[in-house]
Design a protein around this motif. Structure first.
Motif, PDB file in Angstrom:
ATOM      1  N   GLN A 146       0.810  -1.218   0.000  1.00  0.00           N
ATOM      2  CA  GLN A 146       0.000   0.000   0.000  1.00  0.00           C
ATOM      3  C   GLN A 146       0.849   1.277   0.000  1.00  0.00           C
ATOM      4  O   GLN A 146       0.521   2.263  -0.669  1.00  0.00           O
ATOM      5  CB  GLN A 146      -0.947  -0.004   1.214  1.00  0.00           C
ATOM      6  CG  GLN A 146      -2.000  -1.093   1.148  1.00  0.00           C
ATOM      7  CD  GLN A 146      -2.864  -1.127   2.401  1.00  0.00           C
ATOM      8  OE1 GLN A 146      -2.701  -0.300   3.300  1.00  0.00           O
ATOM      9  NE2 GLN A 146      -3.803  -2.099   2.467  1.00  0.00           N
ATOM     10  N   HIS A 147       1.912   1.275   0.763  1.00  0.00           N
ATOM     11  CA  HIS A 147       2.742   2.500   0.922  1.00  0.00           C
ATOM     12  C   HIS A 147       4.108   2.361   0.246  1.00  0.00           C
ATOM     13  O   HIS A 147       5.103   2.909   0.722  1.00  0.00           O
ATOM     14  CB  HIS A 147       2.946   2.792   2.418  1.00  0.00           C
ATOM     15  CG  HIS A 147       1.658   2.981   3.177  1.00  0.00           C
ATOM     16  ND1 HIS A 147       0.923   4.128   3.118  1.00  0.00           N
ATOM     17  CD2 HIS A 147       0.972   2.125   3.991  1.00  0.00           C
ATOM     18  CE1 HIS A 147      -0.164   4.007   3.870  1.00  0.00           C
ATOM     19  NE2 HIS A 147      -0.154   2.781   4.418  1.00  0.00           N
ATOM     20  N   TYR A 148       4.173   1.658  -0.850  1.00  0.00           N
ATOM     21  CA  TYR A 148       5.456   1.433  -1.518  1.00  0.00           C
ATOM     22  C   TYR A 148       6.056   2.749  -2.018  1.00  0.00           C
ATOM     23  O   TYR A 148       7.243   3.023  -1.837  1.00  0.00           O
ATOM     24  CB  TYR A 148       5.243   0.451  -2.674  1.00  0.00           C
ATOM     25  CG  TYR A 148       6.505   0.188  -3.459  1.00  0.00           C
ATOM     26  CD1 TYR A 148       7.504  -0.662  -2.959  1.00  0.00           C
ATOM     27  CD2 TYR A 148       6.706   0.791  -4.708  1.00  0.00           C
ATOM     28  CE1 TYR A 148       8.650  -0.895  -3.676  1.00  0.00           C
ATOM     29  CE2 TYR A 148       7.860   0.553  -5.430  1.00  0.00           C
ATOM     30  CZ  TYR A 148       8.836  -0.277  -4.896  1.00  0.00           C
ATOM     31  OH  TYR A 148       9.984  -0.511  -5.603  1.00  0.00           O
ATOM     32  N   THR A 149       5.214   3.587  -2.637  1.00  0.00           N
ATOM     33  CA  THR A 149       5.722   4.843  -3.201  1.00  0.00           C
ATOM     34  C   THR A 149       6.275   5.748  -2.104  1.00  0.00           C
ATOM     35  O   THR A 149       7.396   6.297  -2.214  1.00  0.00           O
ATOM     36  CB  THR A 149       4.605   5.569  -3.952  1.00  0.00           C
ATOM     37  OG1 THR A 149       4.059   4.680  -4.942  1.00  0.00           O
ATOM     38  CG2 THR A 149       5.146   6.827  -4.621  1.00  0.00           C
ATOM     39  N   GLU A 150       5.487   5.915  -1.022  1.00  0.00           N
ATOM     40  CA  GLU A 150       5.955   6.761   0.084  1.00  0.00           C
ATOM     41  C   GLU A 150       7.226   6.191   0.697  1.00  0.00           C
ATOM     42  O   GLU A 150       8.157   6.931   1.040  1.00  0.00           O
ATOM     43  CB  GLU A 150       4.871   6.894   1.151  1.00  0.00           C
ATOM     44  CG  GLU A 150       3.659   7.712   0.739  1.00  0.00           C
ATOM     45  CD  GLU A 150       2.641   6.878  -0.041  1.00  0.00           C
ATOM     46  OE1 GLU A 150       2.987   5.730  -0.362  1.00  0.00           O
ATOM     47  OE2 GLU A 150       1.567   7.399  -0.343  1.00  0.00           O
ATOM     48  N   THR A 195       9.490   4.264  -0.775  1.00  0.00           N
ATOM     49  CA  THR A 195      10.625   4.459  -1.690  1.00  0.00           C
ATOM     50  C   THR A 195      11.121   5.906  -1.639  1.00  0.00           C
ATOM     51  O   THR A 195      12.336   6.178  -1.586  1.00  0.00           O
ATOM     52  CB  THR A 195      10.184   4.111  -3.116  1.00  0.00           C
ATOM     53  OG1 THR A 195       9.696   2.751  -3.150  1.00  0.00           O
ATOM     54  CG2 THR A 195      11.354   4.235  -4.076  1.00  0.00           C
ATOM     55  N   THR A 196      10.157   6.836  -1.622  1.00  0.00           N
ATOM     56  CA  THR A 196      10.536   8.245  -1.536  1.00  0.00           C
ATOM     57  C   THR A 196      11.273   8.550  -0.236  1.00  0.00           C
ATOM     58  O   THR A 196      12.282   9.280  -0.216  1.00  0.00           O
ATOM     59  CB  THR A 196       9.286   9.129  -1.642  1.00  0.00           C
ATOM     60  OG1 THR A 196       8.585   8.812  -2.840  1.00  0.00           O
ATOM     61  CG2 THR A 196       9.661  10.601  -1.635  1.00  0.00           C
ATOM     62  N   ARG A 219      14.817   7.108  -0.439  1.00  0.00           N
ATOM     63  CA  ARG A 219      15.668   7.931  -1.304  1.00  0.00           C
ATOM     64  C   ARG A 219      16.016   9.273  -0.610  1.00  0.00           C
ATOM     65  O   ARG A 219      17.162   9.748  -0.687  1.00  0.00           O
ATOM     66  CB  ARG A 219      14.952   8.193  -2.624  1.00  0.00           C
ATOM     67  CG  ARG A 219      14.887   6.948  -3.494  1.00  0.00           C
ATOM     68  CD  ARG A 219      14.107   7.250  -4.768  1.00  0.00           C
ATOM     69  NE  ARG A 219      14.040   6.069  -5.628  1.00  0.00           N
ATOM     70  CZ  ARG A 219      13.357   6.017  -6.777  1.00  0.00           C
ATOM     71  NH1 ARG A 219      12.694   7.111  -7.178  1.00  0.00           N
ATOM     72  NH2 ARG A 219      13.332   4.920  -7.501  1.00  0.00           N
TER      73      ARG A 219
END
Length: 311
Positions: A38-42, A44-45, A48
């Protein structure tokens, strides 16, 4: 978990508890996997961003370390430059002092010529100031200059004999110039009387209002302390006017001569010279006055005898 397993009485309870725990762990892993999906994008950000921040901090640390090294290097270089600058500053002061000494030497070399010009034009106060200043310099900062030894002896000799010239000028104005004014007035009176046709006798001349050195000194001898201090102040502030004839006003000229003698520190010698020559000068005044009166009377008699001729 260990306490729960260790307090179990038999193997079955432990197995049951173990199974329950494994099921709970599996459920937790599934929930974690679902949350990651569910929170993969957050996530990853965030990872990074964290990596970028870490890299920036590392770079900043390296730059700060390099800045510290550069500051230490600059500090060492500044220490070296400071010593070099101090050396250059001291050399600059030395060169400036040498230039001032050279300018002073050049000016002192011109003193004899300027002194002759001042003495010829009777600017005795300027000549005295110039001579005293030059001798003080030659016997002070320029004492070790061997090339000025002849000039030093010459100016020192002039300084030793300068007061004699000033004393002679003072006597000339004190005794001769003051009596010449009276003689000139007597001649003018006689000339005027010779032009008058009547034979009335020449009226006696009133000399009470004539400006004489005695009158000039009376104000300072019999005045109040306040006025005498004003007289001293005027003598101290007395200066030569380069545009006017220095001998035009005898009182001011004698004040300048006295000021010059004071600068030469020859006032005691001046007083002694005046006392020694007083009787002789007064006799000369009487002699000159007698000659002038006799000549005036003879000329008047000649004029009267010529007027009485028949023609």
């Amino acid at each position: 978990v260990l306490r729960t397993l260790s307090t179990s009485d038999d193997v079955e309870d432990r197995e049951t508890e173990k199974g329950r725990l494994e099921e709970a762990y599996e459920k937790c892993d599934r929930d974690l996997d679902e949350l990651i999906v569910q929170h993969y994008t957050e996530l990853t950000t965030a990872i990074r961003t964290y990596q970028s921040i870490t890299e920036r901090i590392t770079n900043s640390r390296n730059k700060i370390k390099q800045v510290k090294e550069n500051l230490l290097s600059c500090k060492m270089l500044l220490h070296c430059k400071r010593d070099e600058l101090r050396k250059l500053w001291i050399e600059g002061i030395e060169h400036k002092h040498v230039l001032n000494l050279l300018d002073e030497i050049e000016n002192i070399k011109q003193v004899p010529q300027k002194l002759e010009q001042c003495m010829a034009s009777k600017r005795y106060l300027n000549a005295t100031d110039m001579l005293v200043s030059a001798v003080d310099s030659l016997e002070g900062p320029l004492l070790q200059v061997e090339g000025l030894s002849d000039l030093r002896l010459e100016l020192h000799s002039k300084k030793m004999n300068m007061h004699l010239v000033l004393i002679d000028e003072l006597h000339r104005h004190l005794y001769i110039k003051s009596t010449n004014r009276v003689g000139q007035r007597i001649k003018e009176k006689g000339r005027i009387s010779s032009l008058v046709k009547d034979a009335s006798p020449v009226p006696l001349m009133d000399v009470t209002n004539l400006s004489t050195p005695r009158k000039f000194l009376e104000t300072s001898q019999f005045s109040t302390p306040g006025s005498s201090s004003m007289r001293e102040t005027s003598l101290l502030e007395m200066k030569e006017d380069t545009e006017l004839d220095p001998e035009e006003n005898s009182n001011v000229f004698m004040g300048i001569l006295i000021k010059g003698l004071a600068k030469l520190k020859k006032i005691p010698e001046t007083v002694k010279a005046i006392q020694d020559r007083l009787e002789q000068e007064l006799k000369q005044i009487v002699k000159r006055s007698t000659t002038q009166v006799a000549d005036s009377g003879y000329q008047r008699g000649e004029n009267l005898s010529q007027e009485n001729q028949p023609r």
